[in-house]
Scaffold this motif. Structure first.
Motif, short mmCIF file in Angstrom:
data_model
loop_
_atom_site.label_atom_id
_atom_site.label_comp_id
_atom_site.label_asym_id
_atom_site.label_seq_id
_atom_site.Cartn_x
_atom_site.Cartn_y
_atom_site.Cartn_z
N TYR A 118 0.94 -1.32 0.09
CA TYR A 118 0.18 -0.14 0.19
C TYR A 118 0.98 1.23 0.00
O TYR A 118 0.65 2.12 -0.77
N THR A 119 2.00 1.21 0.65
CA THR A 119 2.98 2.26 0.74
C THR A 119 3.46 2.57 -0.56
O THR A 119 3.43 3.77 -1.15
N LEU A 120 3.66 1.50 -1.48
CA LEU A 120 4.14 1.63 -2.86
C LEU A 120 2.94 2.42 -3.86
O LEU A 120 3.23 3.23 -4.72
N PHE A 121 1.65 1.90 -3.56
CA PHE A 121 0.53 2.31 -4.33
C PHE A 121 0.66 3.93 -3.94
O PHE A 121 0.05 4.58 -4.98
N GLY A 125 -8.13 17.88 -2.41
CA GLY A 125 -7.67 17.58 -1.10
C GLY A 125 -7.43 16.02 -0.96
O GLY A 125 -6.96 15.41 -0.05
N ILE A 126 -7.61 15.34 -2.29
CA ILE A 126 -7.48 13.74 -2.28
C ILE A 126 -5.88 13.69 -1.72
O ILE A 126 -5.25 12.64 -1.23
N TYR A 127 -4.86 14.44 -2.61
CA TYR A 127 -3.68 14.38 -2.39
C TYR A 127 -3.07 14.81 -1.07
O TYR A 127 -2.16 14.09 -0.28
N ILE A 128 -3.90 15.38 0.01
CA ILE A 128 -3.81 15.44 1.47
C ILE A 128 -3.84 14.19 1.95
O ILE A 128 -3.33 13.92 2.89
N LEU A 129 -5.11 13.82 1.55
CA LEU A 129 -5.31 12.32 2.18
C LEU A 129 -4.38 11.31 1.84
O LEU A 129 -3.89 10.67 3.03
N ALA A 130 -3.79 11.22 0.72
CA ALA A 130 -2.71 10.30 0.53
C ALA A 130 -1.49 10.75 1.19
O ALA A 130 -0.81 9.88 1.82
N LEU A 131 -1.22 12.06 1.46
CA LEU A 131 -0.02 12.14 2.76
C LEU A 131 -0.42 11.71 3.77
O LEU A 131 0.68 11.33 4.51
N SER A 132 -1.84 11.75 4.53
CA SER A 132 -1.77 11.39 5.70
C SER A 132 -1.78 9.95 5.81
O SER A 132 -1.09 9.40 6.69
N LEU A 133 -2.26 9.11 4.74
CA LEU A 133 -2.15 7.62 4.67
C LEU A 133 -0.34 7.29 4.46
O LEU A 133 -0.06 6.20 5.25
N LEU A 134 -0.02 7.97 3.79
CA LEU A 134 1.44 7.55 3.56
C LEU A 134 2.47 7.78 4.91
O LEU A 134 3.19 6.92 5.10
N LEU A 135 2.15 8.85 5.60
CA LEU A 135 2.73 9.00 6.85
C LEU A 135 2.43 8.04 7.84
O LEU A 135 3.50 7.47 8.61
N ARG A 136 0.99 7.38 7.83
CA ARG A 136 0.69 6.28 8.76
C ARG A 136 1.63 5.02 8.11
O ARG A 136 2.05 4.55 9.18
N MET A 137 1.53 4.86 7.13
CA MET A 137 2.17 3.55 6.53
C MET A 137 3.71 3.68 6.88
O MET A 137 4.23 2.56 7.19
N LEU A 138 4.23 4.95 6.66
CA LEU A 138 5.79 5.01 6.92
C LEU A 138 6.09 4.61 8.39
O LEU A 138 7.16 4.36 8.79
N SER A 139 5.20 5.52 9.16
CA SER A 139 5.41 5.17 10.35
C SER A 139 5.41 4.20 11.14
O SER A 139 6.31 3.55 12.05
N ILE A 140 4.41 3.16 10.56
CA ILE A 140 4.28 1.48 10.94
C ILE A 140 5.55 0.71 10.54
O ILE A 140 6.19 0.33 11.27
N ILE A 141 6.05 1.16 9.26
CA ILE A 141 7.23 0.47 8.97
C ILE A 141 8.49 0.94 9.80
O ILE A 141 9.22 0.17 10.12
N TYR A 142 8.58 2.33 10.33
CA TYR A 142 9.82 2.87 10.80
C TYR A 142 9.63 2.11 12.52
O TYR A 142 10.55 1.97 12.87
N ASN A 143 8.68 2.25 13.05
CA ASN A 143 8.47 1.76 14.32
C ASN A 143 8.58 0.16 14.26
O ASN A 143 9.22 -0.35 15.19
N TYR A 144 8.30 -0.55 13.23
CA TYR A 144 8.55 -1.89 13.40
C TYR A 144 10.13 -2.13 12.92
O TYR A 144 10.81 -2.95 13.77
N LYS A 145 10.79 -1.64 12.10
CA LYS A 145 12.22 -1.68 11.80
C LYS A 145 12.95 -1.35 13.07
O LYS A 145 14.07 -1.87 13.34
N LYS A 146 12.57 -0.35 13.65
CA LYS A 146 13.12 0.33 15.28
C LYS A 146 13.12 -0.55 16.19
O LYS A 146 14.13 -1.09 16.90
N LYS A 147 12.00 -1.31 16.10
CA LYS A 147 11.82 -2.51 17.19
C LYS A 147 12.66 -3.63 16.95
O LYS A 147 13.14 -4.27 17.70
N GLU A 148 12.54 -4.01 15.78
CA GLU A 148 13.48 -5.04 15.09
C GLU A 148 15.13 -4.98 15.37
O GLU A 148 15.81 -5.89 15.57
N SER A 149 15.39 -3.69 15.13
CA SER A 149 16.91 -3.37 15.44
C SER A 149 17.14 -3.56 16.99
O SER A 149 18.58 -3.38 17.14
N ARG A 150 16.30 -3.20 17.67
CA ARG A 150 16.91 -3.34 19.27
C ARG A 150 17.41 -4.61 19.68
O ARG A 150 17.02 -5.86 19.18
#
Length: 405
Positions: A361-364, A380-405
């Motif tokens: 979905y991040t790639l989409f 405003g759809i592009y703003i919605l896309a930014l919101s969704l992208l922020l959430r997806m990247l946050s999920i990926i970042y938090n998971y990577k951060k947790k895995e690196s511990r």
């Protein structure tokens, strides 16, 4: 007598011209006998101003047939439809809406538009007796029960293009339209001109319209809007076989003059503002999530649910007969796959894990921004896309951060 009965009666009065051309033995008089009766007949293009309802924002077109000798005055209307048709909304979405020709007294037609506060401009057409006869005959044929209904398409086959075609296709002389229309204007640009004061209607239109709505249109294609046809008719010339020419419009006048319209109140917040608020909420929750070391998986669940449900509508458009909605890149954002993967993604998030669809979905979402190069998105759809992208990247970042511990 019901309305349909009145229409049939009015129509029979108009076409008594044909009946009086029959003698007692049923033999037809010569064509010039009929044509001689056309001197008292005016055929006019009627252009009506916009209303406040969604279906009336763009104005309307009809034809007036006024027989002064027989005191018959009719309005021919190709925009008749009923919301009571079975599955009307679904049929409209899939391009299966049926409209039909209706004929009523001109006075009744005028009263209706006067009551709605909508202007009417009349253009009396400069037609030969032969052409008048052919147009009346074509209208009569159109009004037969077996021909009355047609498959409506807003851009390509609507009440305005039908009125134009029944007139021009039954003229024996060639009509040359002006060539000065804008050649770099799209279907989307044209309807934006009529929805500027209705932001949520404009948003809904833009959400459903796809790539093909952003292709440049020709002058003829732009005539699906009543006012465009009015302007083109006012400048059109009719050329005879000897290359002599005359204006298509003999005269024009206001039958109902324009008056200031009161705009109906719409939702007080615009689509862009709505999505900006959503973006701010998303940023705040994402920052808090990082600071507090928690997972706001319920928020992600709601985002995926709502975008997935919206995506079902865009997916349905793929099967619509409206050609301008079948390819819509906004489906990368409002993605029906979000519903398919809603449960497994949420279950993983609740466990502090990540599902592979988050990467997909991040790639989409990233690809959707490149889509703006070929398609204009809804406000405003592009703003919605930014919101969704922020959430997806946050999920990926938090998971990577947790895995690196």
């Amino acid at each position: 007598m019901n309305n349909k009965g009145k229409q049939v009666k009015l129509l029979s009065i108009l076409f008594c011209l044909f009946m009086t051309a029959m003698n007692a033995n049923g033999q037809t008089f010569q064509a010039d006998s009929l044509e001689s009766k056309m001197d008292s007949v005016d055929i006019c293009l009627l252009t009506c101003g916009p209303g406040n309802e969604v279906y009336s924002l763009y104005g309307h077109t009809a034809i007036r047939v006024h027989d002064r000798l027989n005191n018959t005055d009719l309005a021919v209307n190709y925009g008749m439809f009923s919301f009571e048709q079975e599955n009307f909304v679904l049929r409209f979405i899939f391009g299966l809406t049926d409209y039909e020709i209706g004929i009523t007294s001109f006075e009744r037609f005028k009263q209706e538009y006067t009551y709605e506060g909508r202007w009417i401009k009349e253009q009396v057409l400069n037609l030969s007796a032969k052409d008048k006869l052919q147009i009346i005959s074509a209208i009569e044929n159109n009004y037969r029960p077996e021909n009355r209904v047609y498959r409506y398409n807003y851009f390509y086959d609507n009440c305005t293009t039908r009125a134009r075609d029944i007139l021009l296709d039954n003229m024996s002389e060639k009509v040359i339209m002006p060539s000065g229309s804008e050649d770099d204007i799209t279907y989307r640009d044209i309807i934006h001109q009529w929805t500027s004061n209705h932001p949520w209607t404009r948003f809904g239109n833009d959400l459903l319209l796809g790539v093909k709505a952003d292709v440049n249109t020709t002058a003829e294609e732009q005539q699906f809007i009543p006012l465009n046809l009015l302007y083109d008719f006012s400048k059109a010339q009719v050329y005879g076989a000897d290359n002599t020419h005359k204006p298509l419009v003999e005269s024009e006048q206001w039958l109902v003059k324009p008056t200031p319209q009161t705009l109906e109140e719409s939702f007080p917040i615009s689509p862009k503002t709505t999505f900006l608020i959503l973006f701010i909420i998303t940023v705040i929750l994402t920052v808090l999530e990082s600071r507090l070391h928690v997972s706001f998986w319920l928020y992600d669940f709601l985002l995926l649910l709502l975008t997935g449900l919206s995506g079902l509508v865009l997916f349905a458009m793929v099967f619509s007969q409206h050609p301008t909605v079948s390819l819509n890149l906004q489906i990368l954002i409002l993605n029906p796959l979000n519903l398919v993967f809603l449960y497994p993604v949420t279950r993983k998030l609740m466990k502090g894990q990540i599902h592979y669809y988050v990467y997909v979905y991040t790639l989409f979402l990233i690809l959707s921004f490149f889509g703006t190069l070929v398609q204009q998105y809804a406000e405003g759809i592009y703003i919605l896309a930014l919101s969704l992208l922020l959430r997806m990247l946050s999920i990926i970042y938090n998971y990577k951060k947790k895995e690196s511990r």
